[in-house]
Design an enzyme around this catalytic site. Structure first.
Site, PDB file in Angstrom:
ATOM      1  CB  CYS A 196      20.624 -42.519  -4.974  1.00 42.92           C
ATOM      2  SG  CYS A 196      20.221 -41.249  -3.766  1.00 42.92           S
TER       3      CYS A 196
HETATM    4  C1  BEZ Z   1      16.879 -42.793  -1.783  1.00 40.35           C
HETATM    5  O1  BEZ Z   1      17.688 -42.602  -2.665  1.00 40.35           O
HETATM    6  O2  BEZ Z   1      15.998 -43.619  -1.869  1.00 40.35           O
HETATM    7  C2  BEZ Z   1      16.930 -41.953  -0.539  1.00 40.35           C
HETATM    8  C3  BEZ Z   1      18.141 -41.413  -0.110  1.00 40.35           C
HETATM    9  C4  BEZ Z   1      18.185 -40.684   1.048  1.00 40.35           C
HETATM   10  C5  BEZ Z   1      17.021 -40.453   1.764  1.00 40.35           C
HETATM   11  C6  BEZ Z   1      15.828 -40.959   1.314  1.00 40.35           C
HETATM   12  C7  BEZ Z   1      15.767 -41.716   0.155  1.00 40.35           C
END
Ligand code: BEZ
Length: 214
Positions: A45
């Site tokens: 994210c």
């Molecule tokens: C991420 O943004 O890396 C992420 C967010 C939630 C679950 C898995 C990965």
């Protein structure tokens, strides 16, 4: 609520990192990209929001306003923005909705229970100036989206909204486009002065039109 292409998207009021927002007022006559991410302070994210910030001018050139959403609260968003700016060398100045009551996530069907009972998946909605849904994609949390592809499809949506053409696989701005099957070749020759290339009666190309020739 599940949304389909061509539906008028639901309006909402929300608390964001840029203050209170009414979606329709925020978008005005612009195109919109409303996209969810699973959670703040997560790696994928962080890169997605950073890339979106870095593409600010590309979105502006296309008259597109962006708006992110996750179910985290405002104070968490505000703290995380500092990390995004620091690690991605950007300035996040588009609003991020603090959807801790999941109102927007529910309205836009961004929680997929088999992925997570509580967090939003990576949904992205492209909204036209008429507030209708033009395109949506949904990715799982583990796969970051390609925001250059988002720009590419916006180019196609904007071009095809104003001209009787479609864009072929992998099309990019400036490349030849496909003439609508609804137009006869005789009419196409008149309508597309840059030329018509007939490969099959149903597969005809023309250079990308400059302006609307609907
Ligand atoms: C991420 O943004 O890396 C992420 C967010 C939630 C679950 C898995 C990965």
């Amino acid at each position: 609520m599940s949304l389909h292409l061509g539906d008028t998207v639901p309006n909402f009021n929300a608390t964001t990192t840029a203050g209170e927002i009414d979606l329709y007022e925020y978008l005005g006559d612009s195109w919109g990209v409303l996209f969810s991410h699973p959670a703040d302070y997560t790696p994928v994210c962080t890169t997605e929001l950073g890339r979106t910030a870095l593409l600010k001018e590309e979105f502006a050139k296309r008259n597109v306003k962006v708006l992110a959403v996750s179910v985290d609260p405002l104070d968490k968003h505000l703290g995380w923005i500092n990390d995004i700016n620091e690690t991605q060398n950007c300035q996040v100045d588009f609003p991020i909705i603090a959807d801790d009551n999941r109102e927007v996530a529910t309205l836009y069907d961004m929680i997929h229970p088999n992925a997570s009972a509580t967090a939003t998946v990576r949904s992205l909605y492209i909204i036209g100036p008429d507030k209708k849904l033009k395109l949506y994609i949904t990715y799982p949390a583990s796969t970051g989206r390609n925001f250059f592809e988002v720009l590419r499809v916006i180019d196609s949506l904007q071009l095809t909204a104003n001209n009787s053409v479609s864009t072929p696989e992998n099309w990019k701005q400036g490349e030849d486009v496909i003439i609508s099957p609804a137009i006869s070749t005789e009419d196409a020759i008149k309508k597309f002065p840059k030329g018509v290339r007939v490969v099959k009666p149903y597969l005809r190309y023309t250079p990308q039109p400059d302006a609307a020739t609907k």
